[in-house]
Write an enzyme that holds these catalytic residues in place. Structure first.
Site, PDB file in Angstrom:
ATOM      1  N   GLY A 150       0.770  -1.336   0.060  1.00 50.24           N
ATOM      2  CA  GLY A 150       0.165   0.060  -0.015  1.00 50.24           C
ATOM      3  C   GLY A 150       0.913   1.341   0.137  1.00 50.24           C
ATOM      4  O   GLY A 150       1.960   1.270  -0.440  1.00 50.24           O
ATOM      5  N   ARG A 198      -5.621   4.434  10.210  1.00 47.61           N
ATOM      6  CA  ARG A 198      -6.638   5.166  11.097  1.00 47.61           C
ATOM      7  C   ARG A 198      -7.498   5.856  10.330  1.00 47.61           C
ATOM      8  O   ARG A 198      -7.335   6.576   9.454  1.00 47.61           O
ATOM      9  CB  ARG A 198      -5.945   5.939  11.860  1.00 47.61           C
ATOM     10  CG  ARG A 198      -5.766   5.172  13.439  1.00 47.61           C
ATOM     11  CD  ARG A 198      -5.203   6.380  14.446  1.00 47.61           C
ATOM     12  NE  ARG A 198      -4.133   7.015  13.723  1.00 47.61           N
ATOM     13  CZ  ARG A 198      -3.473   8.302  14.217  1.00 47.61           C
ATOM     14  NH1 ARG A 198      -4.621   8.700  15.300  1.00 47.61           N
ATOM     15  NH2 ARG A 198      -2.794   8.965  13.763  1.00 47.61           N
ATOM     16  N   ARG A 258      -5.554   4.658  18.108  1.00 48.39           N
ATOM     17  CA  ARG A 258      -4.913   3.362  17.835  1.00 48.39           C
ATOM     18  C   ARG A 258      -5.246   1.891  18.404  1.00 48.39           C
ATOM     19  O   ARG A 258      -5.218   0.913  17.930  1.00 48.39           O
ATOM     20  CB  ARG A 258      -3.465   3.623  18.120  1.00 48.39           C
ATOM     21  CG  ARG A 258      -2.882   4.754  17.108  1.00 48.39           C
ATOM     22  CD  ARG A 258      -1.166   4.856  17.321  1.00 48.39           C
ATOM     23  NE  ARG A 258      -0.691   5.241  16.475  1.00 48.39           N
ATOM     24  CZ  ARG A 258      -0.558   6.580  16.055  1.00 48.39           C
ATOM     25  NH1 ARG A 258      -1.399   7.542  16.598  1.00 48.39           N
ATOM     26  NH2 ARG A 258      -0.003   6.855  14.991  1.00 48.39           N
ATOM     27  N   VAL A 270       5.760  -1.879  10.980  1.00 46.07           N
ATOM     28  CA  VAL A 270       5.377  -0.772  10.956  1.00 46.07           C
ATOM     29  C   VAL A 270       3.815  -0.490  10.907  1.00 46.07           C
ATOM     30  O   VAL A 270       3.156   0.439  11.483  1.00 46.07           O
ATOM     31  CB  VAL A 270       5.477  -0.204   9.139  1.00 46.07           C
ATOM     32  CG1 VAL A 270       5.096   1.084   8.909  1.00 46.07           C
ATOM     33  CG2 VAL A 270       7.201  -0.210   8.909  1.00 46.07           C
ATOM     34  N   ASN A 328       0.037  -0.344  12.685  1.00 44.15           N
ATOM     35  CA  ASN A 328      -0.232   0.258  13.884  1.00 44.15           C
ATOM     36  C   ASN A 328      -1.352  -0.962  14.702  1.00 44.15           C
ATOM     37  O   ASN A 328      -1.907  -1.317  14.010  1.00 44.15           O
ATOM     38  CB  ASN A 328      -0.685   1.536  13.818  1.00 44.15           C
ATOM     39  CG  ASN A 328       0.139   2.747  13.922  1.00 44.15           C
ATOM     40  OD1 ASN A 328       1.142   2.604  14.398  1.00 44.15           O
ATOM     41  ND2 ASN A 328       0.153   3.498  12.655  1.00 44.15           N
ATOM     42  N   HIS A 379       4.282   4.913  20.447  1.00 49.03           N
ATOM     43  CA  HIS A 379       3.930   5.617  19.042  1.00 49.03           C
ATOM     44  C   HIS A 379       2.640   6.024  19.573  1.00 49.03           C
ATOM     45  O   HIS A 379       1.670   5.525  19.966  1.00 49.03           O
ATOM     46  CB  HIS A 379       3.986   4.861  17.849  1.00 49.03           C
ATOM     47  CG  HIS A 379       3.974   5.425  16.915  1.00 49.03           C
ATOM     48  ND1 HIS A 379       4.628   6.475  16.557  1.00 49.03           N
ATOM     49  CD2 HIS A 379       3.129   5.158  15.639  1.00 49.03           C
ATOM     50  CE1 HIS A 379       4.391   6.839  15.035  1.00 49.03           C
ATOM     51  NE2 HIS A 379       3.299   6.131  14.895  1.00 49.03           N
TER      52      HIS A 379
HETATM   53  P1  NAD Z   1      -2.666   0.942   3.002  1.00 48.52           P
HETATM   54  O1  NAD Z   1      -3.972   0.599   3.077  1.00 48.52           O
HETATM   55  O2  NAD Z   1      -2.124   2.019   1.894  1.00 48.52           O
HETATM   56  O3  NAD Z   1      -1.763  -0.298   2.671  1.00 48.52           O
HETATM   57  C1  NAD Z   1      -1.990  -1.633   3.550  1.00 48.52           C
HETATM   58  C2  NAD Z   1      -1.629  -2.664   2.536  1.00 48.52           C
HETATM   59  O4  NAD Z   1      -1.615  -3.793   3.344  1.00 48.52           O
HETATM   60  C3  NAD Z   1      -2.985  -2.916   1.626  1.00 48.52           C
HETATM   61  O5  NAD Z   1      -2.256  -2.953   0.088  1.00 48.52           O
HETATM   62  C4  NAD Z   1      -3.645  -4.369   1.825  1.00 48.52           C
HETATM   63  O6  NAD Z   1      -4.068  -5.086   0.612  1.00 48.52           O
HETATM   64  C5  NAD Z   1      -2.251  -4.877   2.438  1.00 48.52           C
HETATM   65  N1  NAD Z   1      -2.771  -6.190   3.127  1.00 48.52           N
HETATM   66  C6  NAD Z   1      -3.702  -6.066   4.000  1.00 48.52           C
HETATM   67  N2  NAD Z   1      -3.827  -7.472   4.659  1.00 48.52           N
HETATM   68  C7  NAD Z   1      -2.738  -8.118   4.218  1.00 48.52           C
HETATM   69  C8  NAD Z   1      -2.295  -9.259   4.313  1.00 48.52           C
HETATM   70  N3  NAD Z   1      -2.812 -10.290   5.214  1.00 48.52           N
HETATM   71  N4  NAD Z   1      -1.395  -9.622   3.808  1.00 48.52           N
HETATM   72  C9  NAD Z   1      -0.676  -8.967   2.796  1.00 48.52           C
HETATM   73  N5  NAD Z   1      -1.130  -7.532   2.603  1.00 48.52           N
HETATM   74  C10 NAD Z   1      -2.010  -7.086   3.360  1.00 48.52           C
HETATM   75  O7  NAD Z   1      -1.838   1.532   4.435  1.00 48.52           O
HETATM   76  P2  NAD Z   1      -0.563   2.079   4.629  1.00 48.52           P
HETATM   77  O8  NAD Z   1      -0.783   3.788   4.604  1.00 48.52           O
HETATM   78  O9  NAD Z   1       0.458   1.744   3.712  1.00 48.52           O
HETATM   79  O10 NAD Z   1      -0.283   1.859   6.433  1.00 48.52           O
HETATM   80  C11 NAD Z   1      -0.181   0.401   6.610  1.00 48.52           C
HETATM   81  C12 NAD Z   1      -0.016   0.441   8.119  1.00 48.52           C
HETATM   82  O11 NAD Z   1       0.964   1.119   8.842  1.00 48.52           O
HETATM   83  C13 NAD Z   1      -1.231   0.805   8.814  1.00 48.52           C
HETATM   84  O12 NAD Z   1      -1.557   0.066   9.942  1.00 48.52           O
HETATM   85  C14 NAD Z   1      -0.838   2.413   9.236  1.00 48.52           C
HETATM   86  O13 NAD Z   1      -1.455   2.735  10.554  1.00 48.52           O
HETATM   87  C15 NAD Z   1       0.596   1.948   9.736  1.00 48.52           C
HETATM   88  N6  NAD Z   1       1.612   3.106   9.962  1.00 48.52           N
HETATM   89  C16 NAD Z   1       2.466   3.110  10.765  1.00 48.52           C
HETATM   90  C17 NAD Z   1       3.151   4.072  10.715  1.00 48.52           C
HETATM   91  C18 NAD Z   1       4.390   4.341  11.838  1.00 48.52           C
HETATM   92  O14 NAD Z   1       5.001   5.241  12.118  1.00 48.52           O
HETATM   93  N7  NAD Z   1       4.576   3.114  12.595  1.00 48.52           N
HETATM   94  C19 NAD Z   1       3.195   5.276   9.726  1.00 48.52           C
HETATM   95  C20 NAD Z   1       2.131   5.015   8.882  1.00 48.52           C
HETATM   96  C21 NAD Z   1       1.391   4.077   8.706  1.00 48.52           C
END
Ligand code: NAD
Length: 309
Positions: free
Chosen positions: A11, A82, A88, A118, A120, A175
């Site tokens: 994603g 989110r 969270r 990564v 959340n 976080h």
């Molecule tokens: P996104 O929705 O753009 O991407 C998530 C991807 O995961 C999607 O393409 C989805 O199809 C895929 N997915 C879902 N279930 C799956 C599985 N079982 N196997 C493989 N792929 C799967 O979201 P994003 O913006 O890329 O964010 C992803 C995660 O990271 C979220 O939980 C978000 O909250 C978190 N995040 C964390 C931080 C941090 O600082 N730690 C920062 C930004 C986002």
């Protein structure tokens, strides 16, 4: 030989990270997603930029874990983001059901790899991966502090009209809204910001840092931040792959450091080829220490919701 980095979830964060790593050229990248065609299409697109960016890295997109075999690092970004107003803690069970089976596959194919979480809620998900993988704690860590300090540094640099490179920030704790920026240990050209800015200004910047993720969620309406999160994760990947031994704030499992036992919390660590090579213990004031313990308690509360056995 190039290293191998696999990214689960193609994603926003996953694909942006894949692009950053591929452009550096020091690692081949495998992107895995459950959506058919998505990782394949994005991987092909990134690969076809290689002749322009001067990178020979191989970039593969797939819906299976076979291609991830033998990865040096696996980054897990698969999880829901989110929604505006969503806490969270609401995400913990949803993402647990995604992250648990993902981790089992990652471990099966890359038993010697280092896992960077990564998705959340970050600290709880990192602890889940540690639990499911049974990896030693040096090989499981989470990305949070590099992003949080980067947000803090950017805001301070804007306020002081100086280069972000000369702002060194300290953010500890979990976080999200449980993070703990420490202005006393945040310096600009070696001078603590507490000596450079009035207390009210520092407090405002601290508050905006803590709410940094929510501010972007509210603006975007759908999805959450991904450019800075991907850049932050790429910095961690680089420190490990190139054995740079950078001191970076990461989510790490504490076993008594800072008086905290059995919780994943953001602390400065030395990141090298073995993952977390050292947990750096800063001298905190009694108030800071109490705030960090409170942050760790909030993480433990989230972990309890998962009922890990
Ligand atoms: P996104 O929705 O753009 O991407 C998530 C991807 O995961 C999607 O393409 C989805 O199809 C895929 N997915 C879902 N279930 C799956 C599985 N079982 N196997 C493989 N792929 C799967 O979201 P994003 O913006 O890329 O964010 C992803 C995660 O990271 C979220 O939980 C978000 O909250 C978190 N995040 C964390 C931080 C941090 O600082 N730690 C920062 C930004 C986002």
């Amino acid at each position: 030989m190039r290293s191998k980095v696999s990214i689960i979830g193609a994603g926003n964060v996953g694909a942006t990270l894949a692009q950053r790593i591929a452009e550096k050229g020091y690692a081949d990248v495998v992107m895995v997603d459950i959506i058919e065609g998505l990782p394949q299409g994005k991987a092909l697109d990134i690969l076809q930029a290689g002749s322009i960016t001067g990178s020979d890295a191989r970039v593969i997109g797939t819906n299976s874990y076979k291609e991830t075999a033998g990865s040096d690092i696996v980054v897990i970004t698969s999880g829901v983001t989110r929604k505006p107003g969503m806490h969270r803690s609401d995400m913990v069970l949803v993402n647990m059901n995604i992250v648990k089976p993902v981790t089992e596959q990652v471990v099966k194919y890359s038993p010697k790899g280092i896992i960077i979480m990564v998705a959340n809620p970050l600290d709880a998900m990192t602890q889940l991966v540690l639990h499911v993988s049974k990896f030693p704690r040096n090989r499981v860590l989470g990305q949070s502090g590099v992003l949080d300090t980067s947000r803090f540094r950017a805001l301070l640099a804007r306020e002081l009209n100086v280069s972000v490179e000369d702002v060194h920030a300290c953010v500890l704790g979990g976080h999200g809204d449980i993070m703990m920026p420490v202005p006393r240990l945040t310096t600009v050209g070696g001078v603590p910001v507490t000596e450079l800015l009035p207390k009210e200004t520092v407090n405002k910047i601290v508050e905006r840092t803590v709410k940094g993720g929510s501010e972007i969620v509210a603006l975007l309406k759908t999805g959450s931040a991904f450019y800075a999160p991907a850049a932050a994760t790429a910095q961690m990947v680089e420190s490990i792959l190139l054995d740079k031994k950078r001191i970076l704030p990461c989510a790490a499992y504490l076993e008594g450091e800072y008086g905290i036992k059995g919780a994943v919390v953001g602390v400065p660590v030395k990141l090298g080829k073995d993952g977390i090579e050292q947990i750096i213990e800063l001298k905190l004031t009694p108030e800071e220490s109490a705030a960090l313990k409170k942050s760790a308690e909030a993480v433990k509360e989230l972990v309890r919701i998962m009922k890990l056995k």
